[in-house]
Design an enzyme around this catalytic site. Structure first.
Site, PDB file in Angstrom:
ATOM      1  N   CYS A 114      77.958 -11.562  42.803  1.00 12.71           N
ATOM      2  CA  CYS A 114      77.376 -11.004  41.594  1.00 12.71           C
ATOM      3  C   CYS A 114      78.052 -11.565  40.333  1.00 12.71           C
ATOM      4  O   CYS A 114      77.987 -12.748  40.065  1.00 12.71           O
ATOM      5  CB  CYS A 114      77.429  -9.475  41.653  1.00 12.71           C
ATOM      6  SG  CYS A 114      76.359  -8.620  40.493  1.00 12.71           S
ATOM      7  N   HIS A 115      78.737 -10.733  39.557  1.00 14.21           N
ATOM      8  CA  HIS A 115      79.436 -11.166  38.342  1.00 14.21           C
ATOM      9  C   HIS A 115      80.873 -11.624  38.610  1.00 14.21           C
ATOM     10  O   HIS A 115      81.545 -12.119  37.703  1.00 14.21           O
ATOM     11  CB  HIS A 115      79.456 -10.041  37.299  1.00 14.21           C
ATOM     12  CG  HIS A 115      78.135  -9.789  36.656  1.00 14.21           C
ATOM     13  ND1 HIS A 115      77.118  -9.115  37.291  1.00 14.21           N
ATOM     14  CD2 HIS A 115      77.652 -10.140  35.439  1.00 14.21           C
ATOM     15  CE1 HIS A 115      76.075  -9.045  36.489  1.00 14.21           C
ATOM     16  NE2 HIS A 115      76.366  -9.660  35.358  1.00 14.21           N
TER      17      HIS A 115
END
Length: 189
Positions: A114-115
């Site tokens: 994800c991030h």
């Protein structure tokens, strides 16, 4: 369990802080534990960390070690869960970035979802690498020298990346495979 993916005797760190994406920490943690690994949650401070949640606070997870007290030498691999706040906070702490960078220096597998690849950009380990992530950080990763691809999971040497919680099955499977294989040649830092 397939012996090829047996993690008995392996020690895996999960680096996270408040604001982590709940499923991106809990699902990989359970997957590597089920494969036989000992998992250590590493954070900035003692106590516990809390997941981000649309409804307020999410799950709370006990911190096993403070990042200042560990090195990559203590572990066979590293998991970096996403969420917005978690990696954004961690990338402002030099000790957290040094911890991430040390896994690359030592050729140990790293799995980021994800991030979380924001931490990899901050650590300066993406130049020439192919990665995936949550689409909104694509430009950040490309500016750090990475080639970005839109895939549920991508592995570049010992670096496993995925886009979102929807990709957790593929992410966990590939991370376990890389953790089972162990140390690769020294990676560029």
């Amino acid at each position: 369990m397939n012996k090829k993916h047996d993690l008995i005797g392996k020690k895996i760190a999960i680096l996270a802080t408040d604001g982590f994406e709940e499923s991106e920490l809990l699902v990989p943690k359970k997957a590597v534990e089920d494969a036989g690994a000992e998992v250590t949650v590493v954070s900035l401070e003692k106590g516990s960390i809390t997941a981000a949640s649309k409804d307020g606070e999410g799950a709370s997870v006990k911190v096993d070690k403070v990042v200042n007290d560990v090195t990559s030498a203590n572990f066979n691999g590293l998991i970096l869960p996403g969420g917005l706040q978690n990696p954004d906070t961690l990338r402002t702490h030099a000790n957290a970035i040094d911890f991430v960078r040390s896994f690359f220096r030592d050729g140990k597998p790293v799995a980021a979802i994800c991030h979380a690849p924001w931490l990899l950009a901050e650590a300066g380990v993406l130049d020439g690498r192919t990665v995936t992530s949550y689409p909104s950080i694509r430009t950040d990763l490309e500016n750090a020298g990475a080639k970005w691809v839109d895939q549920e999971v991508h592995c570049d040497e010992a670096l496993v990346t995925s886009r979102s919680p929807d990709d957790l099955d593929a992410f966990c499977s590939k991370a376990i495979e890389e953790f089972a294989e162990g140390i690769h040649e020294e990676q560029t830092v």
